[in-house]
Scaffold this motif. Structure first.
Motif, PDB file in Angstrom:
ATOM      1  N   PRO A  16       0.904  -1.149  -0.015  1.00 52.83           N
ATOM      2  CA  PRO A  16      -0.179  -0.024   0.037  1.00 52.83           C
ATOM      3  C   PRO A  16       0.601   1.472   0.010  1.00 52.83           C
ATOM      4  CG  PRO A  16      -0.890  -1.526   1.564  1.00 52.83           C
ATOM      5  CD  PRO A  16       0.227  -2.297   0.989  1.00 52.83           C
ATOM      6  N   ASP A  17       2.120   1.234   0.424  1.00 52.79           N
ATOM      7  CA  ASP A  17       2.871   2.234   0.480  1.00 52.79           C
ATOM      8  C   ASP A  17       3.706   2.522  -0.529  1.00 52.79           C
ATOM      9  OD1 ASP A  17       4.932   0.339   0.593  1.00 52.79           O
ATOM     10  OD2 ASP A  17       5.792   1.160   2.700  1.00 52.79           O
ATOM     11  N   GLY A  18       3.381   1.630  -1.894  1.00 52.03           N
ATOM     12  CA  GLY A  18       4.049   1.617  -3.109  1.00 52.03           C
ATOM     13  C   GLY A  18       5.423   1.166  -3.267  1.00 52.03           C
ATOM     14  N   LYS A  19       5.882   0.625  -2.218  1.00 56.56           N
ATOM     15  CA  LYS A  19       7.170   0.062  -2.271  1.00 56.56           C
ATOM     16  C   LYS A  19       7.013  -1.660  -3.262  1.00 56.56           C
ATOM     17  CE  LYS A  19       9.494   1.851   1.710  1.00 56.56           C
ATOM     18  NZ  LYS A  19      10.050   1.819   3.079  1.00 56.56           N
ATOM     19  N   VAL A  20       7.941  -1.705  -3.875  1.00 55.70           N
ATOM     20  CA  VAL A  20       7.849  -3.137  -4.741  1.00 55.70           C
ATOM     21  C   VAL A  20       8.047  -4.428  -3.701  1.00 55.70           C
ATOM     22  CG1 VAL A  20       8.726  -4.510  -6.631  1.00 55.70           C
ATOM     23  CG2 VAL A  20       8.269  -2.013  -6.788  1.00 55.70           C
ATOM     24  N   LYS A  21       7.199  -4.939  -3.702  1.00 57.26           N
ATOM     25  CA  LYS A  21       7.291  -6.475  -2.730  1.00 57.26           C
ATOM     26  C   LYS A  21       7.868  -7.736  -3.759  1.00 57.26           C
ATOM     27  CE  LYS A  21       4.055  -9.738  -0.524  1.00 57.26           C
ATOM     28  NZ  LYS A  21       2.650  -9.887  -0.258  1.00 57.26           N
ATOM     29  N   LYS A  22       7.424  -7.668  -5.088  1.00 56.93           N
ATOM     30  CA  LYS A  22       8.068  -8.670  -5.760  1.00 56.93           C
ATOM     31  C   LYS A  22       7.928  -8.344  -7.340  1.00 56.93           C
ATOM     32  CE  LYS A  22       7.724 -13.700  -6.662  1.00 56.93           C
ATOM     33  NZ  LYS A  22       6.821 -15.016  -6.423  1.00 56.93           N
ATOM     34  N   ARG A  23       8.884  -8.641  -8.075  1.00 58.42           N
ATOM     35  CA  ARG A  23       8.599  -8.559  -9.592  1.00 58.42           C
ATOM     36  C   ARG A  23       9.181  -9.909 -10.125  1.00 58.42           C
ATOM     37  NH1 ARG A  23       8.441  -4.852 -14.014  1.00 58.42           N
ATOM     38  NH2 ARG A  23       9.794  -5.002 -15.383  1.00 58.42           N
ATOM     39  N   LYS A  24       8.397 -10.103 -11.451  1.00 53.56           N
ATOM     40  CA  LYS A  24       8.900 -11.505 -12.024  1.00 53.56           C
ATOM     41  C   LYS A  24       8.567 -11.214 -13.417  1.00 53.56           C
ATOM     42  CE  LYS A  24       9.849 -15.674 -11.927  1.00 53.56           C
ATOM     43  NZ  LYS A  24      11.174 -16.268 -11.715  1.00 53.56           N
ATOM     44  N   THR A  25       9.402 -11.876 -14.235  1.00 54.64           N
ATOM     45  CA  THR A  25       9.280 -11.974 -15.826  1.00 54.64           C
ATOM     46  C   THR A  25       9.142 -13.258 -16.257  1.00 54.64           C
ATOM     47  OG1 THR A  25      10.229  -9.674 -15.990  1.00 54.64           O
ATOM     48  CG2 THR A  25      10.046 -11.173 -18.042  1.00 54.64           C
ATOM     49  N   MET A  26       8.201 -13.688 -16.922  1.00 55.56           N
ATOM     50  CA  MET A  26       8.110 -15.213 -17.488  1.00 55.56           C
ATOM     51  C   MET A  26       7.695 -15.108 -19.072  1.00 55.56           C
ATOM     52  SD  MET A  26       5.245 -16.170 -14.632  1.00 55.56           S
ATOM     53  CE  MET A  26       4.813 -14.500 -14.593  1.00 55.56           C
ATOM     54  N   LYS A  27       8.429 -15.952 -19.636  1.00 59.98           N
ATOM     55  CA  LYS A  27       8.255 -16.196 -21.048  1.00 59.98           C
ATOM     56  C   LYS A  27       7.109 -16.839 -21.165  1.00 59.98           C
ATOM     57  CE  LYS A  27      10.337 -17.958 -25.179  1.00 59.98           C
ATOM     58  NZ  LYS A  27       9.365 -18.389 -25.688  1.00 59.98           N
ATOM     59  N   SER A  28       6.453 -16.728 -22.343  1.00 56.77           N
ATOM     60  CA  SER A  28       4.957 -17.426 -22.427  1.00 56.77           C
ATOM     61  C   SER A  28       4.768 -17.962 -23.830  1.00 56.77           C
ATOM     62  CB  SER A  28       4.118 -16.464 -22.067  1.00 56.77           C
ATOM     63  OG  SER A  28       2.675 -16.860 -22.343  1.00 56.77           O
ATOM     64  N   ASP A  29       4.327 -18.968 -24.117  1.00 56.95           N
ATOM     65  CA  ASP A  29       3.940 -19.328 -25.531  1.00 56.95           C
ATOM     66  C   ASP A  29       2.358 -19.409 -25.795  1.00 56.95           C
ATOM     67  OD1 ASP A  29       6.844 -19.709 -26.171  1.00 56.95           O
ATOM     68  OD2 ASP A  29       6.743 -21.697 -24.965  1.00 56.95           O
ATOM     69  N   SER A  30       1.888 -18.306 -25.292  1.00 57.97           N
ATOM     70  CA  SER A  30       0.358 -18.529 -25.199  1.00 57.97           C
ATOM     71  C   SER A  30      -0.362 -17.530 -26.106  1.00 57.97           C
ATOM     72  CB  SER A  30       0.170 -18.119 -23.842  1.00 57.97           C
ATOM     73  OG  SER A  30       0.866 -19.118 -23.019  1.00 57.97           O
ATOM     74  N   LEU A  31       0.276 -17.217 -27.208  1.00 53.77           N
ATOM     75  CA  LEU A  31      -0.864 -16.243 -28.102  1.00 53.77           C
ATOM     76  C   LEU A  31      -1.738 -17.710 -28.748  1.00 53.77           C
ATOM     77  CD1 LEU A  31       1.748 -14.252 -29.894  1.00 53.77           C
ATOM     78  CD2 LEU A  31      -0.025 -13.363 -28.363  1.00 53.77           C
ATOM     79  N   VAL A  32      -3.066 -17.261 -28.579  1.00 50.46           N
ATOM     80  CA  VAL A  32      -3.802 -18.210 -28.928  1.00 50.46           C
ATOM     81  C   VAL A  32      -4.625 -18.247 -30.728  1.00 50.46           C
ATOM     82  CG1 VAL A  32      -4.808 -18.957 -26.554  1.00 50.46           C
ATOM     83  CG2 VAL A  32      -6.058 -17.202 -27.967  1.00 50.46           C
ATOM     84  N   ALA A  33      -5.098 -19.082 -31.004  1.00 49.10           N
ATOM     85  CA  ALA A  33      -5.528 -18.916 -32.470  1.00 49.10           C
ATOM     86  C   ALA A  33      -6.180 -17.755 -32.827  1.00 49.10           C
ATOM     87  CB  ALA A  33      -6.230 -20.386 -32.776  1.00 49.10           C
ATOM     88  N   ASN A  34      -7.226 -17.259 -32.064  1.00 49.18           N
ATOM     89  CA  ASN A  34      -7.791 -15.977 -32.302  1.00 49.18           C
ATOM     90  C   ASN A  34      -6.913 -14.957 -32.892  1.00 49.18           C
ATOM     91  OD1 ASN A  34     -10.542 -16.715 -31.996  1.00 49.18           O
ATOM     92  ND2 ASN A  34     -10.658 -16.478 -29.942  1.00 49.18           N
ATOM     93  N   PHE A  35      -5.720 -14.747 -32.018  1.00 48.76           N
ATOM     94  CA  PHE A  35      -4.761 -13.723 -32.277  1.00 48.76           C
ATOM     95  C   PHE A  35      -4.226 -13.809 -33.798  1.00 48.76           C
ATOM     96  CE2 PHE A  35      -0.136 -12.615 -32.949  1.00 48.76           C
ATOM     97  CZ  PHE A  35      -0.275 -11.290 -32.490  1.00 48.76           C
TER      98      PHE A  35
END
Length: 192
Positions: A16-35
């Motif tokens: 709530p005070d704006g301090k970053v608690k956690k940050r994460k970057t993940m690779k994804s292969d999840s563009l679906v057929a509609n895209f």
């Protein structure tokens, strides 16, 4: 020439005070057929059938292209970046989140702020071009919420179409405590 299309999910939890608690970057292969179906309409000027979030088949024609949007207003949980608790593996034919967390300011919901996108960034040194979609959420309830599913949907009025779905691995799933904020970014990157 495009050598590779990648997608990433990035999240950042803030206290709530704006301090970053956690940050994460993940690779994804999840563009679906509609895209790809929507991209086909853009590139070929030919109509294509897509499946909306209710499972209804409808046709997207070239005249629909100007009305497609991903920037959802605050409180709208039908398009833009969406969050859920589903854990079923992604399928190319997915058209909705398995278990969407609804917008709200009570337990077991998240406050959905505006969903937006950034300008396309072209980095000639790395030969990467990226487009980021971003949305902030806040847990205004009293119970913790664990997020396992991320989606990106577009509005093609009056339909909502899922174009991206990602399942967060169990060891990386963020839990948002009462009054904490979480920002999700869905990044689409091409390398040439």
């Amino acid at each position: 020439m495009v050598d590779e299309v990648k997608a990433y999910v990035i999240y950042e939890i803030r206290k709530p005070d704006g301090k970053v608690k956690k940050r994460k970057t993940m690779k994804s292969d999840s563009l679906v057929a509609n895209f790809l179906r929507i991209v086909k309409v853009c590139l070929t000027n030919e109509a294509e059938n897509v499946i909306d979030a209710n499972g209804n088949l409808f046709t997207v024609s070239p005249s629909d292209l100007p009305s497609i949007k991903s920037d959802a207003p605050e409180g709208d949980d039908k398009f833009g970046i969406l969050l859920g608790t589903g854990t079923t593996e992604v399928s190319p034919n997915d058209y909705a989140l398995e278990s969407k967390i609804p917008h709200g300011d009570v337990d077991n919901s998240l406050h959905y702020y505006t969903s937006s996108h950034k300008s396309i960034v072209v980095d000639t040194a790395t030969k990467k071009t990226t487009l980021d979609f971003i949305r902030d959420f806040q847990n205004k309830g009293t119970v913790n919420i664990t997020i396992s599913e991320v989606g990106l949907a577009v509005e093609i009025y009056p339909h909502y179409v899922l174009i991206f779905r990602h399942i967060i691995p169990s060891e990386e799933r963020p839990t948002v405590s009462s009054n904490e904020y979480i920002t999700f970014t869905v990044r689409i990157e091409i390398t040439s």
